[in-house]
Scaffold this active site. Sequence first.
Site, PDB file in Angstrom:
ATOM      1  CG  PHE A 173      -1.742  -1.285   1.288  1.00 22.74           C
ATOM      2  CD1 PHE A 173      -2.767  -1.541   0.390  1.00 22.74           C
ATOM      3  CD2 PHE A 173      -1.429  -2.248   2.225  1.00 22.74           C
ATOM      4  CE1 PHE A 173      -3.475  -2.729   0.442  1.00 22.74           C
ATOM      5  CE2 PHE A 173      -2.130  -3.438   2.287  1.00 22.74           C
ATOM      6  CZ  PHE A 173      -3.158  -3.686   1.391  1.00 22.74           C
ATOM      7  CG  HIS A 176      -3.213   1.166  -7.087  1.00 28.86           C
ATOM      8  ND1 HIS A 176      -4.004   0.047  -6.996  1.00 28.86           N
ATOM      9  CD2 HIS A 176      -4.057   2.226  -6.983  1.00 28.86           C
ATOM     10  CE1 HIS A 176      -5.268   0.417  -6.844  1.00 28.86           C
ATOM     11  NE2 HIS A 176      -5.324   1.729  -6.833  1.00 28.86           N
ATOM     12  CG  ASP A 195       0.127   3.110  -4.602  1.00 25.93           C
ATOM     13  OD1 ASP A 195      -0.644   4.068  -4.688  1.00 25.93           O
ATOM     14  OD2 ASP A 195       0.035   2.245  -3.699  1.00 25.93           O
TER      15      ASP A 195
END
EC number: 6.5.1.4
Length: 403
Positions: A332, A358, A335
């Site tokens: 998480f 992402h 990106d």
Amino acid sequence: MSIRRARCRAGNSSMAPWRRGWLEGGPSFPAAASANRLKMDSEAVEIDGSVMEGGGQILRVSAALSCITGSSIKITKIRAGRSTPGLRPQHLTGLQLVSDLCSGSLQGASIGSTDISLTPGKTRAGNYTADTQTAGSVCLLLQVALPCALYADAASQLCLKGGTNAEMAPQIDYTVKVFKPIVEKFGVHFDCDIRMRGFYPKGGGEVKATVNPIKELTPVTMTERGNITKIYGRAYVAGVLPFKLAKDMSAAAVRTIRKEIKELYINIQPQQEKEKACGNGNGIIIIAESSTGCIFAGSALGKKGVYADKVGIEAAEMLLKNIRHNGCVDEFLQDQLIIFMALAKGTSRIRTGAVTLHTQTAIHIAEQLTQAKFTITKCEDELSRNITYIIECQGSGAVNPNL
């Protein structure tokens, strides 16, 4: 962007060309992303909002880099593949916030719009308020506004309203406990005051962030994970939900982690949110720190009809997954760091697990709007089964013209 393959020991090795395409087994990367990087000129840079991840991240990275580089952008086919295409309240609020920060001209921006254009002006410090008027994530508002505010002429105050703990977005606890200390390595300094927590569907949360400007960002190297030295977190309930849910989430998470990590004390505090919460909600975040300063997290939100034990187990399994690969950032954070790597002056190197869609999308946009160049090297550690990737970026060295 170029892709390489290497065998890595202690983070260093010779690199051999890799011609198997974009990250074996992963999604296809636009072949001409680097070759077709558009030069900065008086014409707007056209961004396809449907490519790759095809969601709000394209808007956030594009708008922030437009503000910082002074390049006009035109984004088309916004969220074209989503069940509800076009701008949602959260996206619209974020774009308006960036436009305000950079004294810009924003055209075509309304709920449901699939095409917008932004012509930036001078980035100015000030007191800014952005309210999604929904449970839309305040953390995603901060994602788009923070890089812009770094390039202002003085400190800025951002009052962000909406959901603080929302689905499909980082929880505010993640932003404060994981994102903040890592971006500080780039020279970023901001304070984050959680005034009110807001949950789906009402929202009503409020976060005040104070962002200090920088002259330029410094590059970061994070290639050695070290040992996990600490695991802690919080399991919370708010509103009318019983405190027992928090205790059940915490206990289930500890049991799950204990099966794999037995030597560390795990401190996940059950908490009751009282005065500083709007509406009903429950959730958990678990954080792991390493001996070299790496930080990882696993989190989950409660849903109607889902047992608290299951929420705790979900967060624990997410954390374990993110520390098994021996990288230095979790899936998480990966990106979220791309824009800072692209803007920094010098070369950044970050070791991570599998490169997410992402992250690929953020790199694609960063290479279109800056002179940054990214290389991804696949590393096969001969001493274990772990496969990691080194994301390397020759940053564009963006300088704040307002300081």
